[in-house]
Scaffold this active site. Structure first.
Site, PDB file in Angstrom:
ATOM      1  N   LYS A 169       7.966  75.632  72.059  1.00  0.00           N
ATOM      2  CA  LYS A 169       7.273  76.825  71.553  1.00  0.00           C
ATOM      3  C   LYS A 169       7.570  78.023  72.462  1.00  0.00           C
ATOM      4  O   LYS A 169       7.823  79.132  71.990  1.00  0.00           O
ATOM      5  CB  LYS A 169       5.765  76.553  71.462  1.00  0.00           C
ATOM      6  CG  LYS A 169       5.419  75.619  70.310  1.00  0.00           C
ATOM      7  CD  LYS A 169       4.016  75.055  70.345  1.00  0.00           C
ATOM      8  CE  LYS A 169       3.860  74.019  69.228  1.00  0.00           C
ATOM      9  NZ  LYS A 169       2.566  73.347  69.199  1.00  0.00           N
ATOM     10  N   GLN A 175      -2.733  72.985  72.482  1.00  0.00           N
ATOM     11  CA  GLN A 175      -1.972  71.818  72.023  1.00  0.00           C
ATOM     12  C   GLN A 175      -2.878  70.592  71.907  1.00  0.00           C
ATOM     13  O   GLN A 175      -3.631  70.272  72.824  1.00  0.00           O
ATOM     14  CB  GLN A 175      -0.815  71.557  73.000  1.00  0.00           C
ATOM     15  CG  GLN A 175       0.179  70.518  72.537  1.00  0.00           C
ATOM     16  CD  GLN A 175       0.983  70.937  71.319  1.00  0.00           C
ATOM     17  OE1 GLN A 175       1.245  72.107  71.076  1.00  0.00           O
ATOM     18  NE2 GLN A 175       1.385  69.963  70.521  1.00  0.00           N
ATOM     19  N   ASP A 200      -2.641  78.292  64.534  1.00  0.00           N
ATOM     20  CA  ASP A 200      -2.478  76.932  63.987  1.00  0.00           C
ATOM     21  C   ASP A 200      -3.156  76.803  62.617  1.00  0.00           C
ATOM     22  O   ASP A 200      -2.916  75.834  61.898  1.00  0.00           O
ATOM     23  CB  ASP A 200      -3.163  75.916  64.913  1.00  0.00           C
ATOM     24  CG  ASP A 200      -2.220  75.304  65.942  1.00  0.00           C
ATOM     25  OD1 ASP A 200      -1.056  75.068  65.589  1.00  0.00           O
ATOM     26  OD2 ASP A 200      -2.678  75.046  67.072  1.00  0.00           O
TER      27      ASP A 200
HETATM   28  N1  GUN Z   1      -0.179  68.601  68.072  1.00  0.00           N
HETATM   29  C1  GUN Z   1       0.690  68.140  67.142  1.00  0.00           C
HETATM   30  N2  GUN Z   1       0.991  69.091  66.243  1.00  0.00           N
HETATM   31  C2  GUN Z   1       0.293  70.190  66.620  1.00  0.00           C
HETATM   32  C3  GUN Z   1       0.197  71.504  66.095  1.00  0.00           C
HETATM   33  O1  GUN Z   1       0.788  71.856  65.081  1.00  0.00           O
HETATM   34  N3  GUN Z   1      -0.622  72.343  66.784  1.00  0.00           N
HETATM   35  C4  GUN Z   1      -1.302  71.968  67.881  1.00  0.00           C
HETATM   36  N4  GUN Z   1      -2.094  72.868  68.464  1.00  0.00           N
HETATM   37  N5  GUN Z   1      -1.243  70.764  68.386  1.00  0.00           N
HETATM   38  C5  GUN Z   1      -0.450  69.879  67.761  1.00  0.00           C
END
Ligand code: GUN
Length: 284
Positions: free
Chosen positions: A53, A97, A120
């Site tokens: 990211k 995350q 998200d």
């Molecule tokens: N863990 C796995 N996929 C995601 C996601 O799309 N966003 C976040 N914040 N955590 C994750």
């Protein structure tokens, strides 16, 4: 059957190019775009996702604010950080995350992020908006899949779409986005009786299970489009999806590979949501 590979790397590159140009145009107007990413603990997969990211932000001219917190971080500490980020005008999007260490309550943490910065789309306000079809942000993985289908000119209107998995992150919002496009949607899960009978009806089959080799050729209709959200390691520790690719591909009209399918799209859509957040916060 000759099948098409749905190339997430190529499609995400096109999406990112568009975002990069928009970010540059905003910069000319004196508006920066910023994303804060919080990682708590040492989950190895999460570390890789967070690094990817950050890299995408750098590529697109988005400022990334990275917070790596120790495993034993308290809920108070994490919430206090999020509240500060909520108030920071340089930060347009906030992502924490998941999964979090067991002592931290995910919904308490998610609900602390203001909906306007919830890139998200996990906050109940944003989840509700998706449900009624009036949304600012779409959850990144399902949004990436819809983008791929659009790019490939695959119209789901009136089609039988089957989603395996009912998570809040993928399965449930995926079903909703397909429904918004007038698909006939079925969601399967671990309690589904005769899974194969259901998946065999699918014109579009989305698998978000998290088990290597879960989707076998006998579960797939001839000519189906297969989207593999899985991110697993097989017996040889090789990255693979949920789908038995070699055998299933032969029956498909189109299929996503792992790696290089859904994964890169998810990150591109996160960048898209961050840009959308920045535009809205600056009244664009
Ligand atoms: N863990 C796995 N996929 C995601 C996601 O799309 N966003 C976040 N914040 N955590 C994750």
């Amino acid at each position: 059957m000759a099948y098409k590979i749905i190339n997430g790397k190529e499609i995400s590159a096109a999406v990112k190019e568009r975002i990069k140009n928009e970010v540059e145009a905003l910069k000319v107007k004196g508006i920066g775009v910023g994303l804060a990413v919080i990682l708590v603990g040492e989950n190895p997969a999460s570390k890789v996702y967070v690094a990817n990211k950050k890299k995408a932000c750098e590529e697109l001219g988005i400022k990334s604010f990275e917070f790596k917190l120790p495993e034993q971080t308290t809920e108070e500490e994490l919430i206090s950080l999020i509240k500060k980020l909520n108030e920071n005008s340089e930060v347009n999007g906030i992502l924490c995350q998941l999964p979090l260490p067991a002592h931290l309550d995910e919904s308490t943490v998610i609900n602390t992020i203001v909906p306007e910065k919830d890139v998200d789309a996990f906050h109940p306000v944003n989840v509700g908006k998706i449900m009624i079809g009036d949304f600012d942000f779409l959850p990144c993985t399902p949004a990436g899949i819809m983008e791929m289908l659009g790019f490939m000119n695959i119209d789901v209107c009136g089609k039988e779409c089957v989603v395996i998995g009912r998570s809040n992150i993928v399965g449930k919002p995926m079903a909703m986005l397909l429904l918004h496009k007038n698909a006939t949607v079925t969601v399967c899960h671990s309690k589904t009786k005769d899974l194969k009978a259901v998946t065999s009806r699918a014109d579009v089959l989305v698998s978000a299970v998290g088990r290597a080799g879960f989707v076998t050729a006998d579960m797939v209709k001839e000519g189906a489009v297969v989207i593999d959200v899985g991110m697993n390691r097989n017996a040889e520790n090789k990255l693979c999806g949920d789908v038995d690719f070699e055998a299933v591909a032969e029956k498909c009209s189109a299929i996503t590979p792992v790696p290089g399918g859904v994964g890169p799209m998810t990150i591109a859509m996160l960048m898209q949501n961050t840009l959308t957040a920045a535009k809205k916060q600056n009244n664009f």
